[in-house]
Write a protein that holds these residues in place. Structure first.
Motif, PDB file in Angstrom:
ATOM      1  N   GLY A   1       0.782  -1.235   0.000  1.00  0.00           N
ATOM      2  CA  GLY A   1       0.000   0.000   0.000  1.00  0.00           C
ATOM      3  C   GLY A   1       0.809   1.277   0.000  1.00  0.00           C
ATOM      4  N   ASN A   2       2.082   1.206   0.336  1.00  0.00           N
ATOM      5  CA  ASN A   2       2.902   2.412   0.394  1.00  0.00           C
ATOM      6  C   ASN A   2       3.248   2.908  -1.012  1.00  0.00           C
ATOM      7  OD1 ASN A   2       4.395  -0.147   0.381  1.00  0.00           O
ATOM      8  ND2 ASN A   2       6.257   1.064   0.464  1.00  0.00           N
ATOM      9  N   PRO A   3       3.276   4.232  -1.242  1.00  0.00           N
ATOM     10  CA  PRO A   3       3.152   5.327  -0.275  1.00  0.00           C
ATOM     11  C   PRO A   3       1.795   6.037  -0.364  1.00  0.00           C
ATOM     12  CG  PRO A   3       4.253   6.129  -2.230  1.00  0.00           C
ATOM     13  CD  PRO A   3       3.826   4.716  -2.529  1.00  0.00           C
ATOM     14  N   SER A   4       0.698   5.294  -0.322  1.00  0.00           N
ATOM     15  CA  SER A   4      -0.614   5.926  -0.472  1.00  0.00           C
ATOM     16  C   SER A   4      -1.080   6.637   0.791  1.00  0.00           C
ATOM     17  CB  SER A   4      -1.662   4.882  -0.886  1.00  0.00           C
ATOM     18  OG  SER A   4      -1.960   3.988   0.165  1.00  0.00           O
ATOM     19  N   ASP A   5      -0.311   6.530   1.890  1.00  0.00           N
ATOM     20  CA  ASP A   5      -0.749   7.120   3.150  1.00  0.00           C
ATOM     21  C   ASP A   5      -0.887   8.628   3.070  1.00  0.00           C
ATOM     22  OD1 ASP A   5       2.168   6.610   2.967  1.00  0.00           O
ATOM     23  OD2 ASP A   5       2.280   7.802   4.796  1.00  0.00           O
ATOM     24  N   GLY A   6      -0.069   9.263   2.238  1.00  0.00           N
ATOM     25  CA  GLY A   6      -0.164  10.713   2.112  1.00  0.00           C
ATOM     26  C   GLY A   6      -1.291  11.174   1.215  1.00  0.00           C
ATOM     27  N   TYR A   7      -2.094  10.217   0.712  1.00  0.00           N
ATOM     28  CA  TYR A   7      -3.115  10.536  -0.292  1.00  0.00           C
ATOM     29  C   TYR A   7      -4.449   9.862   0.046  1.00  0.00           C
ATOM     30  CZ  TYR A   7       1.295  11.715  -2.434  1.00  0.00           C
ATOM     31  OH  TYR A   7       2.542  12.245  -2.658  1.00  0.00           O
ATOM     32  N   GLY A   8      -4.709   9.709   1.351  1.00  0.00           N
ATOM     33  CA  GLY A   8      -5.975   9.133   1.799  1.00  0.00           C
ATOM     34  C   GLY A   8      -6.108   7.646   1.544  1.00  0.00           C
ATOM     35  N   GLY A   9      -4.980   6.941   1.386  1.00  0.00           N
ATOM     36  CA  GLY A   9      -5.001   5.526   1.044  1.00  0.00           C
ATOM     37  C   GLY A   9      -4.964   4.611   2.245  1.00  0.00           C
ATOM     38  N   ALA A  10      -4.246   3.502   2.112  1.00  0.00           N
ATOM     39  CA  ALA A  10      -4.146   2.493   3.169  1.00  0.00           C
ATOM     40  C   ALA A  10      -2.798   1.796   3.040  1.00  0.00           C
ATOM     41  CB  ALA A  10      -5.275   1.477   3.065  1.00  0.00           C
ATOM     42  N   VAL A  11      -2.230   1.376   4.173  1.00  0.00           N
ATOM     43  CA  VAL A  11      -0.932   0.716   4.200  1.00  0.00           C
ATOM     44  C   VAL A  11      -0.940  -0.350   5.289  1.00  0.00           C
ATOM     45  CG1 VAL A  11       1.567   1.007   4.586  1.00  0.00           C
ATOM     46  CG2 VAL A  11       0.283   2.795   3.397  1.00  0.00           C
ATOM     47  N   VAL A  12      -0.263  -1.462   5.029  1.00  0.00           N
ATOM     48  CA  VAL A  12       0.057  -2.446   6.060  1.00  0.00           C
ATOM     49  C   VAL A  12       1.556  -2.382   6.292  1.00  0.00           C
ATOM     50  CG1 VAL A  12       0.153  -4.891   6.656  1.00  0.00           C
ATOM     51  CG2 VAL A  12      -1.869  -3.963   5.520  1.00  0.00           C
ATOM     52  N   ALA A  13       1.978  -2.240   7.535  1.00  0.00           N
ATOM     53  CA  ALA A  13       3.404  -2.119   7.845  1.00  0.00           C
ATOM     54  C   ALA A  13       3.691  -2.767   9.187  1.00  0.00           C
ATOM     55  CB  ALA A  13       3.822  -0.648   7.859  1.00  0.00           C
ATOM     56  N   LEU A  14       4.969  -3.036   9.422  1.00  0.00           N
ATOM     57  CA  LEU A  14       5.365  -3.667  10.679  1.00  0.00           C
ATOM     58  C   LEU A  14       6.639  -3.042  11.211  1.00  0.00           C
ATOM     59  CD1 LEU A  14       7.005  -7.184  10.089  1.00  0.00           C
ATOM     60  CD2 LEU A  14       6.810  -5.443   8.312  1.00  0.00           C
ATOM     61  N   PRO A  15       6.852  -3.073  12.545  1.00  0.00           N
ATOM     62  CA  PRO A  15       8.099  -2.577  13.113  1.00  0.00           C
ATOM     63  C   PRO A  15       9.215  -3.597  12.917  1.00  0.00           C
ATOM     64  CG  PRO A  15       6.690  -3.425  14.860  1.00  0.00           C
ATOM     65  CD  PRO A  15       5.902  -3.524  13.582  1.00  0.00           C
ATOM     66  N   ILE A  16      10.430  -3.105  12.775  1.00  0.00           N
ATOM     67  CA  ILE A  16      11.618  -3.966  12.698  1.00  0.00           C
ATOM     68  C   ILE A  16      12.304  -3.860  14.049  1.00  0.00           C
ATOM     69  CG2 ILE A  16      13.742  -4.463  11.442  1.00  0.00           C
ATOM     70  CD1 ILE A  16      12.581  -2.857   9.099  1.00  0.00           C
ATOM     71  N   THR A  17      12.009  -4.793  14.932  1.00  0.00           N
ATOM     72  CA  THR A  17      12.387  -4.636  16.334  1.00  0.00           C
ATOM     73  C   THR A  17      13.884  -4.780  16.583  1.00  0.00           C
ATOM     74  OG1 THR A  17      11.855  -6.963  16.728  1.00  0.00           O
ATOM     75  CG2 THR A  17      10.116  -5.354  17.155  1.00  0.00           C
ATOM     76  N   ASP A  18      14.611  -5.368  15.646  1.00  0.00           N
ATOM     77  CA  ASP A  18      16.061  -5.500  15.816  1.00  0.00           C
ATOM     78  C   ASP A  18      16.815  -4.236  15.435  1.00  0.00           C
ATOM     79  OD1 ASP A  18      15.877  -8.066  16.783  1.00  0.00           O
ATOM     80  OD2 ASP A  18      16.263  -9.032  14.852  1.00  0.00           O
ATOM     81  N   LEU A  19      16.136  -3.263  14.845  1.00  0.00           N
ATOM     82  CA  LEU A  19      16.741  -1.985  14.493  1.00  0.00           C
ATOM     83  C   LEU A  19      15.975  -0.897  15.227  1.00  0.00           C
ATOM     84  CD1 LEU A  19      17.128  -2.457  10.628  1.00  0.00           C
ATOM     85  CD2 LEU A  19      18.913  -2.752  12.366  1.00  0.00           C
ATOM     86  N   ARG A  20      16.645  -0.173  16.123  1.00  0.00           N
ATOM     87  CA  ARG A  20      15.937   0.782  16.975  1.00  0.00           C
ATOM     88  C   ARG A  20      16.717   2.072  17.165  1.00  0.00           C
ATOM     89  NH1 ARG A  20      11.456  -0.293  19.925  1.00  0.00           N
ATOM     90  NH2 ARG A  20      10.635  -2.420  19.764  1.00  0.00           N
ATOM     91  N   ALA A  21      15.955   3.149  17.323  1.00  0.00           N
ATOM     92  CA  ALA A  21      16.504   4.411  17.804  1.00  0.00           C
ATOM     93  C   ALA A  21      16.304   4.463  19.308  1.00  0.00           C
ATOM     94  CB  ALA A  21      15.802   5.592  17.139  1.00  0.00           C
ATOM     95  N   MET A  22      17.267   5.070  20.001  1.00  0.00           N
ATOM     96  CA  MET A  22      17.195   5.194  21.455  1.00  0.00           C
ATOM     97  C   MET A  22      17.382   6.650  21.851  1.00  0.00           C
ATOM     98  SD  MET A  22      19.677   1.996  21.578  1.00  0.00           S
ATOM     99  CE  MET A  22      19.994   2.434  19.860  1.00  0.00           C
ATOM    100  N   SER A  23      16.591   7.112  22.802  1.00  0.00           N
ATOM    101  CA  SER A  23      16.728   8.482  23.282  1.00  0.00           C
ATOM    102  C   SER A  23      16.805   8.477  24.801  1.00  0.00           C
ATOM    103  CB  SER A  23      15.557   9.348  22.819  1.00  0.00           C
ATOM    104  OG  SER A  23      15.708  10.684  23.277  1.00  0.00           O
ATOM    105  N   SER A  24      17.734   9.253  25.329  1.00  0.00           N
ATOM    106  CA  SER A  24      17.914   9.330  26.780  1.00  0.00           C
ATOM    107  C   SER A  24      17.525  10.709  27.294  1.00  0.00           C
ATOM    108  CB  SER A  24      19.370   9.054  27.151  1.00  0.00           C
ATOM    109  OG  SER A  24      20.221  10.021  26.552  1.00  0.00           O
ATOM    110  N   ALA A  25      16.927  10.714  28.470  1.00  0.00           N
ATOM    111  CA  ALA A  25      16.619  11.952  29.189  1.00  0.00           C
ATOM    112  C   ALA A  25      17.342  11.876  30.525  1.00  0.00           C
ATOM    113  CB  ALA A  25      15.114  12.106  29.393  1.00  0.00           C
TER     114      ALA A  25
END
Length: 304
Positions: free
Chosen positions: A25-49
């Motif tokens: 379905g990508n990249p129809s999300d910016g045009y009122g469409g639909a997408v199926v997607a999943l997270p890639i849990t082995d690749l992550r951003a980390m933020s510390s406070a």
């Protein structure tokens, strides 16, 4: 006004956000469409406070500093104030290959600041705030789907007119993988701006493609619900083919698609960059597909 430095004085917390791959379905999300997607849990951003005597940003390079500064400004506008912390971030997501690395950093940072202040956003609120930071503060043309799947942190079927989502389970019955060429990195903004101009100008081929892509997302969601590997593979392949009819596909991206398909895998562009998401018909087929990708210099990650 964002303070550049603050002196750390105490405790620290860390929040994360996964990369993502769009299945169909990508990249129809910016045009009122639909997408199926999943997270890639082995690749992550980390933020510390980290507790400090004021608010500050600690970043390893100029681009990361700009991103964290924009995120903190967006947080302050949404919440009215910034906490007394030093905000930092790092990531294992390869840069600019279409795996949503910048939105992962933004969401991880928003989560860290929200956790520090005890605030909770809904999934859609968090996704929309992340998108507004990228669009309005960083000038990046993008749609909501990356941020929505990352805020949900699970496989989702998403619609965008109106905005909504439902979790779905992409089980081990679907032997999925991602592959990317580190040397093929390019900003996704380039692709999205060109597509937006054509859509806004009423290009009938682009308008028809967005409708067709949304239909493939519906097909993919039903396939996952029903455990139908063949139907999901068909939706993934069709999503790329529809995309390729209206977007110029650079040689490295085409190579990644062709390597997978040449070894019997269904493949789609994971985002707008030098990466693909793919699926083989049985887990034992992952090893030869991985070998084929590595032979052309690509990185490979099984999502089983």
């Amino acid at each position: 006004m964002v303070v550049i430095r603050a002196v750390p004085t105490g405790r620290s917390i860390t929040s994360t956000c996964a990369a993502r791959a769009a299945l169909a379905g990508n990249p129809s999300d910016g045009y009122g469409g639909a997408v199926v997607a999943l997270p890639i849990t082995d690749l992550r951003a980390m933020s510390s406070a980290t507790e400090a005597d004021g608010f500050g940003v600690a970043a390893s390079d100029r681009d990361l500093h700009r991103l964290l500064t924009a995120t903190s400004e967006g947080f302050a506008e949404a919440r009215g104030a910034l906490p007394s912390i030093t905000l930092g971030a790092s990531t294992s997501i390869p840069r600019s290959v279409g795996l949503a690395g910048s939105s992962a950093l933004i969401i991880a940072a928003l989560r860290a600041m929200a956790e520090w202040t005890g605030h909770k956003w809904s999934i859609i609120e968090l996704a929309e705030l992340a998108l507004s930071i990228e669009r309005d503060r960083l000038g990046i043309e993008a749609g909501l789907q990356d941020r929505l799947v990352q805020a949900a942190d699970r496989t989702v079927s998403m619609t965008f007119d109106p905005v909504g989502f439902r979790p779905i389970e992409a089980s081990t019955d679907f032997p999925l993988f991602v592959a990317w060429l580190p040397g093929a990195a390019r900003p996704s903004d380039t692709v999205h701006r060109s597509l937006r101009r054509r859509y806004d100008a009423g290009d009938p081929s682009v308008i028809a493609a967005m409708t067709a892509l949304a239909q493939q997302a519906d097909r993919a969601a039903s396939a996952i619900d029903e455990g139908d590997v063949e139907a999901l593979g068909g939706a993934m392949n069709a999503s790329f083919d529809i995309r390729a009819a209206v977007i110029d596909i650079e040689a490295p991206q085409r190579q990644l698609i062709d390597v997978g398909r040449g070894h019997g895998a269904a493949t789609n562009s994971a985002g707008s960059g030098g990466s693909v998401v793919g699926m083989v018909r049985a887990p034992e087929r992952l090893e030869p597909v991985e070998a084929a990708y590595r032979a052309v210099g690509a990185e490979f990650l099984s999502l089983l």
